[in-house]
Design an enzyme around this catalytic site. Structure first.
Site, PDB file in Angstrom:
ATOM      1  N   ASP A  25      10.968  -4.189  -5.052  1.00  0.00           N
ATOM      2  CA  ASP A  25      11.561  -5.379  -5.896  1.00  0.00           C
ATOM      3  C   ASP A  25      12.308  -6.375  -4.849  1.00  0.00           C
ATOM      4  O   ASP A  25      12.334  -7.596  -5.010  1.00  0.00           O
ATOM      5  CB  ASP A  25      12.411  -4.720  -6.786  1.00  0.00           C
ATOM      6  CG  ASP A  25      11.829  -4.166  -8.082  1.00  0.00           C
ATOM      7  OD1 ASP A  25      10.658  -4.640  -8.303  1.00  0.00           O
ATOM      8  OD2 ASP A  25      12.342  -3.081  -8.843  1.00  0.00           O
ATOM      9  N   ASP A  52      13.328   0.255 -18.709  1.00  0.00           N
ATOM     10  CA  ASP A  52      12.926   0.971 -17.368  1.00  0.00           C
ATOM     11  C   ASP A  52      14.301   1.139 -16.647  1.00  0.00           C
ATOM     12  O   ASP A  52      14.393   2.162 -16.140  1.00  0.00           O
ATOM     13  CB  ASP A  52      11.976   0.280 -16.420  1.00  0.00           C
ATOM     14  CG  ASP A  52      11.537   1.098 -15.358  1.00  0.00           C
ATOM     15  OD1 ASP A  52      10.792   2.137 -15.363  1.00  0.00           O
ATOM     16  OD2 ASP A  52      12.040   0.792 -14.382  1.00  0.00           O
ATOM     17  N   TYR A  72      12.227  -7.063  -2.020  1.00  0.00           N
ATOM     18  CA  TYR A  72      11.501  -7.801  -1.023  1.00  0.00           C
ATOM     19  C   TYR A  72      10.522  -9.041  -1.624  1.00  0.00           C
ATOM     20  O   TYR A  72      10.081  -9.988  -0.894  1.00  0.00           O
ATOM     21  CB  TYR A  72      10.625  -7.052  -0.104  1.00  0.00           C
ATOM     22  CG  TYR A  72      11.396  -6.238   0.689  1.00  0.00           C
ATOM     23  CD1 TYR A  72      12.733  -6.614   1.326  1.00  0.00           C
ATOM     24  CD2 TYR A  72      10.965  -4.735   0.789  1.00  0.00           C
ATOM     25  CE1 TYR A  72      13.340  -5.629   2.157  1.00  0.00           C
ATOM     26  CE2 TYR A  72      11.760  -3.818   1.507  1.00  0.00           C
ATOM     27  CZ  TYR A  72      12.771  -4.266   2.162  1.00  0.00           C
ATOM     28  OH  TYR A  72      13.646  -3.376   2.856  1.00  0.00           O
ATOM     29  N   HIS A 108       6.237  -4.066 -12.547  1.00  0.00           N
ATOM     30  CA  HIS A 108       7.533  -3.893 -13.069  1.00  0.00           C
ATOM     31  C   HIS A 108       7.898  -5.185 -13.190  1.00  0.00           C
ATOM     32  O   HIS A 108       7.702  -6.352 -12.372  1.00  0.00           O
ATOM     33  CB  HIS A 108       8.397  -3.105 -12.264  1.00  0.00           C
ATOM     34  CG  HIS A 108       9.919  -2.939 -12.625  1.00  0.00           C
ATOM     35  ND1 HIS A 108      10.276  -2.772 -13.716  1.00  0.00           N
ATOM     36  CD2 HIS A 108      10.966  -3.245 -11.798  1.00  0.00           C
ATOM     37  CE1 HIS A 108      11.573  -2.661 -13.939  1.00  0.00           C
ATOM     38  NE2 HIS A 108      11.806  -3.024 -12.625  1.00  0.00           N
ATOM     39  N   SER A 123       1.026   0.769   7.258  1.00  0.00           N
ATOM     40  CA  SER A 123       0.043   1.126   6.168  1.00  0.00           C
ATOM     41  C   SER A 123      -1.364   0.380   6.426  1.00  0.00           C
ATOM     42  O   SER A 123      -2.515   0.930   5.847  1.00  0.00           O
ATOM     43  CB  SER A 123       0.562   0.669   4.954  1.00  0.00           C
ATOM     44  OG  SER A 123       1.491   1.246   4.483  1.00  0.00           O
ATOM     45  N   TYR A 130       0.903  -1.253   0.043  1.00  0.00           N
ATOM     46  CA  TYR A 130      -0.032  -0.019   0.081  1.00  0.00           C
ATOM     47  C   TYR A 130       0.672   1.302   0.157  1.00  0.00           C
ATOM     48  O   TYR A 130       0.706   2.168   0.763  1.00  0.00           O
ATOM     49  CB  TYR A 130      -0.814   0.076   1.054  1.00  0.00           C
ATOM     50  CG  TYR A 130      -2.402   1.017   0.894  1.00  0.00           C
ATOM     51  CD1 TYR A 130      -3.164   0.646   0.170  1.00  0.00           C
ATOM     52  CD2 TYR A 130      -2.120   2.027   1.718  1.00  0.00           C
ATOM     53  CE1 TYR A 130      -4.260   1.346  -0.021  1.00  0.00           C
ATOM     54  CE2 TYR A 130      -3.310   2.806   1.717  1.00  0.00           C
ATOM     55  CZ  TYR A 130      -4.284   2.660   0.727  1.00  0.00           C
ATOM     56  OH  TYR A 130      -5.499   3.409   0.726  1.00  0.00           O
TER      57      TYR A 130
END
Length: 330
Positions: A82, A190, A84, A107, A52, A24
């Protein structure tokens, strides 16, 4: 390249499905709220100790643990950092996946570099808004949207692409345009863009310009305004109408100086270095380096952050921004 709009996407491919948004943060809150307000059945998956949880509940969202959210869901969007994702996938997501589920990402890093290898019995898709999460959310509430990329990595059920398009529509992205790509192309472009231009190249150019002026005896305040502060004005022109819009909008002096001196900075040697950076992204060397850095406890990154924070441009910038009342709240 295929580009899709609202008439090409149908929310029916998500209606009646249970949708879990894991995380979140910037993107997580935008995905969860936009899809919920598009009439879809959404819950948020978070660690029980996450700060969160209260924010998501206050926004009217159902919150579960990550494992429980995955068990409940038909479609799982992983919007965790990314570094984790691999560990959480192995411990809380993979054991709770069912045949026919859909795994979604914003991603492609962990899929492309095989940090996460889903079973063949699930869909794997990507929906990547080309904007920070707060703009994904804000444009949606204004009745608009930001462009999105979609990709299908695995299509077990036969309608993975339709699900990706529906998700992009639920975000508001189909109003701006949805571009079909691949996980590979999204990931590599990216990362290259971040490293060579957006986060790496531009920051080093700013610091080098600032240092050049200060070392020549000019006040730090003037150097800050010329090399950092005014960059936003130029980037806004690029954003609105490309390079030509910028050249049209600035003075003839600025246009001529930029066109004749810019190539002296960005030389063939610089472009050759850019190609090396791209090769490191393409062959996985950067991914391995970053994963090793994470596993080492961010020793190098911590040092680099400290050095960046202590750069003189940060000190003078903080002082000058305190004079700008419109920036203080930000």
């Amino acid at each position: 390249m295929n580009v899709y709009y609202e008439q090409d996407a149908d929310l029916k491919h998500l209606q009646g499905k249970n949708i879990a948004v894991l995380g979140y943060g910037s993107q997580g809150h935008a995905h969860a709220l936009n899809l919920k307000e598009s009439g879809l059945n959404v819950c948020v998956g978070l660690r029980t100790d996450s700060s969160s949880c209260a924010k998501a509940r206050q926004a009217g969202l159902e919150v579960n643990t990550i494992a429980d959210a995955v068990k409940w869901a038909d479609i799982i969007m992983i919007l965790l950092p990314d570094q984790y994702q691999k560990a959480i996938y192995e411990t809380e997501i993979a054991p709770n996946l069912e045949t026919g589920n859909t795994l979604a990402f914003a991603h492609g890093f962990n899929i492309h570099y095989k940090q996460i290898v889903p079973p063949e019995t699930v869909n794997v898709i990507m929906i990547a808004p080309k904007s920070p999460g707060h703009l994904v959310r804000r444009t949606f509430t204004e009745g608009n949207g930001v462009p999105c990329l979609i990709a299908v990595h695995q299509d077990y059920t036969g309608n993975a692409k339709e699900q990706a398009l529906a998700w992009a529509k639920g975000l508001g992205g189909a109003k701006a345009g949805v571009i079909e790509t691949t996980i590979k192309d999204e990931t590599e472009t990216d990362l290259f863009g971040e490293q060579a231009v957006l986060c790496g190249g531009s920051a080093e150019l700013i610091k080098a310009g600032f240092e050049t002026l200060v070392e020549a005896g000019y006040p730090e305040e003037l150097a800050y305004f010329e090399c950092l502060h005014e960059l936003k004005l130029i980037v806004d022109l690029y954003y609105e109408g490309g390079l030509s819009r910028m050249n049209y909008s600035v003075s003839d002096t600025a246009e001529y100086g930029g066109m004749t001196r810019g190539p002296r900075l960005i030389t063939p040697a610089v472009k050759a270095e850019m190609k090396k950076i791209l090769e490191e992204v393409q062959d996985g060397r950067f991914a391995k380096e970053f994963i090793d850095e994470c596993n080492s406890g961010y020793k190098n990154l911590t040092s680099l952050r400290e050095s960046n924070t202590n750069h003189p441009i940060e000190k003078v910038g903080a002082k000058l921004r305190n004079m700008m009342s419109w920036l203080i709240k930000k």
